[in-house]
Design a protein around this motif. Structure first.
Motif, mmCIF file in Angstrom:
data_model
loop_
_atom_site.group_PDB
_atom_site.id
_atom_site.type_symbol
_atom_site.label_atom_id
_atom_site.label_comp_id
_atom_site.label_asym_id
_atom_site.label_seq_id
_atom_site.Cartn_x
_atom_site.Cartn_y
_atom_site.Cartn_z
ATOM 1 N N LEU A 210 12.910 0.962 -21.258
ATOM 2 C CA LEU A 210 13.044 -0.566 -20.777
ATOM 3 C C LEU A 210 12.356 -0.441 -22.264
ATOM 4 O O LEU A 210 12.832 -1.386 -23.647
ATOM 5 C CB LEU A 210 11.835 -1.096 -20.468
ATOM 6 N N VAL A 211 11.786 0.026 -23.301
ATOM 7 C CA VAL A 211 10.810 0.267 -24.473
ATOM 8 C C VAL A 211 12.021 -0.076 -25.361
ATOM 9 O O VAL A 211 12.410 -0.558 -26.103
ATOM 10 C CB VAL A 211 10.179 1.669 -24.734
ATOM 11 N N LEU B 105 11.433 -6.263 -30.677
ATOM 12 C CA LEU B 105 10.190 -6.156 -31.030
ATOM 13 C C LEU B 105 8.826 -5.216 -30.698
ATOM 14 O O LEU B 105 8.150 -4.965 -31.411
ATOM 15 C CB LEU B 105 10.400 -7.247 -30.704
ATOM 16 N N THR B 106 9.492 -4.323 -29.426
ATOM 17 C CA THR B 106 8.031 -3.791 -28.570
ATOM 18 C C THR B 106 8.363 -2.756 -30.230
ATOM 19 O O THR B 106 7.324 -1.994 -29.637
ATOM 20 C CB THR B 106 8.495 -3.426 -27.826
ATOM 21 N N THR C 158 -0.977 -5.730 -39.959
ATOM 22 C CA THR C 158 -1.605 -5.447 -38.527
ATOM 23 C C THR C 158 -1.823 -6.045 -37.444
ATOM 24 O O THR C 158 -1.190 -5.356 -36.562
ATOM 25 C CB THR C 158 -2.918 -4.588 -39.173
ATOM 26 N N ALA C 159 -1.672 -7.482 -37.105
ATOM 27 C CA ALA C 159 -2.452 -7.954 -36.311
ATOM 28 C C ALA C 159 -0.797 -8.338 -35.834
ATOM 29 O O ALA C 159 -0.846 -8.637 -34.512
ATOM 30 C CB ALA C 159 -2.373 -9.718 -36.869
ATOM 31 N N VAL C 160 0.699 -8.878 -36.631
ATOM 32 C CA VAL C 160 1.631 -8.755 -35.452
ATOM 33 C C VAL C 160 2.023 -7.315 -34.661
ATOM 34 O O VAL C 160 2.853 -7.827 -34.604
ATOM 35 C CB VAL C 160 2.898 -9.005 -37.239
ATOM 36 N N GLY C 161 1.622 -6.382 -35.312
ATOM 37 C CA GLY C 161 2.227 -5.204 -35.293
ATOM 38 C C GLY C 161 1.497 -4.978 -33.650
ATOM 39 O O GLY C 161 2.558 -4.366 -32.978
ATOM 40 N N PHE D 6 3.408 -5.141 -30.246
ATOM 41 C CA PHE D 6 3.302 -3.934 -28.916
ATOM 42 C C PHE D 6 2.714 -4.780 -28.216
ATOM 43 O O PHE D 6 2.944 -3.683 -27.023
ATOM 44 C CB PHE D 6 2.541 -2.824 -29.316
ATOM 45 N N GLY D 7 1.728 -5.053 -27.547
ATOM 46 C CA GLY D 7 0.937 -5.809 -26.497
ATOM 47 C C GLY D 7 1.923 -6.025 -25.924
ATOM 48 O O GLY D 7 1.703 -6.106 -24.803
ATOM 49 N N ASP D 8 2.672 -7.130 -26.314
ATOM 50 C CA ASP D 8 3.585 -8.194 -25.363
ATOM 51 C C ASP D 8 5.031 -7.055 -24.475
ATOM 52 O O ASP D 8 4.503 -7.181 -23.726
ATOM 53 C CB ASP D 8 4.770 -8.822 -26.647
ATOM 54 N N GLY D 9 5.020 -5.826 -25.599
ATOM 55 C CA GLY D 9 5.640 -5.055 -24.505
ATOM 56 C C GLY D 9 5.640 -4.250 -23.526
ATOM 57 O O GLY D 9 5.414 -4.079 -23.193
ATOM 58 N N VAL D 10 3.791 -4.208 -23.793
ATOM 59 C CA VAL D 10 3.219 -3.347 -22.558
ATOM 60 C C VAL D 10 3.213 -4.193 -21.610
ATOM 61 O O VAL D 10 2.999 -3.651 -20.371
ATOM 62 C CB VAL D 10 1.894 -3.186 -22.956
ATOM 63 N N ARG D 11 2.442 -5.391 -22.078
ATOM 64 C CA ARG D 11 2.484 -6.164 -20.952
ATOM 65 C C ARG D 11 4.315 -6.904 -20.075
ATOM 66 O O ARG D 11 3.891 -6.427 -18.564
ATOM 67 C CB ARG D 11 2.464 -7.592 -21.213
#
Length: 298
Positions: free
Chosen positions: A27-28, A33-34, A275-278, A282-287
């Protein structure tokens, strides 16, 4: 021969745990983007760890003969108003800015999750009181409350971190309480209560484990916001103080030179943005990974 083929097939079949992680990795890989967000985080973490070796100069070394020099082979990001190397300060500043964001989320997530689970298990008057306090905190704009707390505590990076963490706690309390109200109705939780399990045991062994996925998603998405908030407090003088190398404070110091010496603000600002975008990617991918509906849709 037949038995041998069955044994061979059984050996080739991965265990459920391995199959689960193989599916998650699949999935990753389907989310560029993730992967991009994860790559940015890896680079930032490596920069934090190896910052003392990556910085070519002492980040606090003053050299007036080299003040406000543009980017060059000697100073890759140029220099500031007192001749300090900006590349060295940006690299060393990652230890302050990113560590502040991670610490804020860790404090807010742990305290807020435990408090929210306890509120949901407690019920009654205690639950109502806790949630009314959280509602009052949420009714005040986050930035205004953070600035007020940071100003009351005093200008420093530690106090800024503490102020941001306090403001973020209600978000985790509400999320954890909502999950607790659902999980506590499950049969195994009711059975544990019947056998005399106390509230702490219910929270740590049954409720919190099942409420963890949405809390992890919230935390992963909050890291980028926490870094931006810490940089904001540094920008207005309520965060890290001179001569500490911190991205928000560096942008604040460079705003007086932004028209002629663009590099002073540009490079620390780019570090904050990337850094904030990264972390957000990654947070969107975890969700997506932890959401059964989304992962099932893939």
């Amino acid at each position: 021969m037949h038995v041998t083929q069955q044994q061979t097939a059984a050996r080739r079949t991965p265990s459920p745990r391995i199959a689960y992680w193989q599916k998650q990795w699949w999935l990753v890989k389907r989310s560029p983007l993730t992967l991009l967000g994860g790559a940015i985080i890896v680079v930032i973490v490596l920069m934090m760890v190896f910052a003392p070796w990556l910085a070519p100069y002492d980040p606090n070394a003053i050299d007036f003969s080299a003040r406000l020099q543009p980017p060059s082979s000697t100073h890759w990001f140029g220099t500031d108003e007192v001749g300090r190397d900006l590349f060295s300060r940006v690299v060393m500043g990652s230890q302050q800015s990113v560590a502040a964001g991670l610490a804020v989320v860790a404090i807010a997530a742990v305290i807020g999750s435990l408090l929210g689970c306890f509120s949901g298990v407690l019920g009654g008057f205690g639950d109502a009181m806790i949630m009314r306090i959280m509602d009052i905190m949420l009714s005040i704009p986050s930035l205004v409350l953070t600035m007020a707390l940071a100003a009351a505590l005093g200008p420093s990076l530690f106090n800024a971190m503490l102020a941001i963490a306090i403001v973020r706690i209600p978000f985790y309390v509400r999320l954890a309480r909502g999950q607790t109200l659902v999980v506590r109705q499950f049969a195994y939780v009711q059975a544990a209560k019947t056998f005399g399990a106390n509230r702490w045991h219910l929270i740590t062994w049954h409720i919190l484990r099942n409420a963890l996925p949405p809390l992890v998603v919230q935390a992963s998405l909050d890291i980028g916001a926490a870094i931006l908030m810490a940089a904001t407090l540094g920008f207005i003088g309520l965060g890290a103080q001179q001569p500490t190398a911190e991205w928000g404070a560096m942008v604040a110091n460079g705003r007086s030179y932004v028209l002629d010496q663009w590099w002073y603000c540009a490079f620390p600002g780019m570090a904050i943005l990337i850094t904030a975008v990264g972390f957000n990617l990654f947070g969107d991918g975890v969700r997506d990974l932890l959401d059964p509906k989304t992962s099932g849709g893939h």
